[in-house]
Design an enzyme around this catalytic site. Sequence first.
Site, short mmCIF file in Angstrom:
data_model
loop_
_atom_site.label_atom_id
_atom_site.label_comp_id
_atom_site.label_asym_id
_atom_site.label_seq_id
_atom_site.Cartn_x
_atom_site.Cartn_y
_atom_site.Cartn_z
CG HIS A 103 -1.61 1.31 1.47
ND1 HIS A 103 -1.38 2.10 2.59
CD2 HIS A 103 -2.52 1.98 0.72
CE1 HIS A 103 -2.14 3.19 2.52
NE2 HIS A 103 -2.83 3.14 1.41
CB SER A 104 0.68 4.28 0.50
OG SER A 104 1.07 5.63 0.49
CG MET A 105 6.93 4.74 1.39
SD MET A 105 7.57 5.40 2.95
CE MET A 105 7.41 3.97 4.02
CB THR A 107 3.32 0.64 -4.28
OG1 THR A 107 3.39 2.08 -4.33
CG2 THR A 107 1.98 0.23 -3.69
#
Length: 296
Positions: A103-105, A107
């Site tokens: 998720h988010s960072m 990735t």
Amino acid sequence: METVAYTEKIIEIDGFRIAVKIWGDQSGTPVLAIHGWLDNANSFDKLIPLLSNDICIVAIDLAGHGWSDHRTQDTSYYLWDYAVDALKVIEKLGWKKCIILAHSMGTGVASIIAGAMPNKVTKLIFLDGLGAPFVVEEENIVTEFRKSVQQLKMARKTKLYGFSDPDVGYFKTKEEAVHDRMDNVIGKISYDASLCLVERSLIKVTQGYRWRFDPRIVLSECYRMTEQQAQLFIKNIQCETLIVLGKQGLFADGMYTSRIEQFKNATVHQIDGGHHLHLEEAHRPISTYINQFLKI
């Protein structure tokens, strides 16, 4: 699906402790779950119980987050460092290769691993993230470096962002911390989602509660990845990738559409939800997409 019980574990890497939560039978298909900036392994608590029973998911607390150790003052929190940590965790677990759910960072961390070492990753699942979240224009590298150094110096001097005595509390009650986490710079999240993250992000001190994470991760890194570098890692990803973006998330305005074009084999879904859509009601349709994608 039935709720899957999990176990807590500490993985030591050269004396550095990485906390993990493990779901499912460890003989199942290995999945490494990597959370986003300022979050922790609890980020996947609502999603994982709805996933296939044939997988083993290890959700890590990135360094400086959750229950993992903080880095020493002579080291930093770069995406590359997180990627090296994750690779060492994979090795410690005895996995030759795995699926990565991020998720988010997270990735950004996953894109480095899958781009640089494609033999290590069989499939990728990105939740409201498309690789490195914080990039810098090449012509601004010098300015951003100077600004980062000055910001850290000022934070320590003024004792902002958690750079205070370790026993100083920022919240009188846990409830205050939950409401504070609900209204964050990336986007509002629900009470339940905030409570889920706060349970692993808060520490009790004499004067109340304070955040457990290393305050240095709140500040800008001295050296950020450029957009070109972020896309180079994505371009080198060989495996299938499932991307689920929130219509009210970070990419609601079409930001980084050029990154999607760099994936060789990606399926993209946009659904109602904000940046933490996997901790909100959207975790149900997301679980369906993931189970169809894994086909285990």
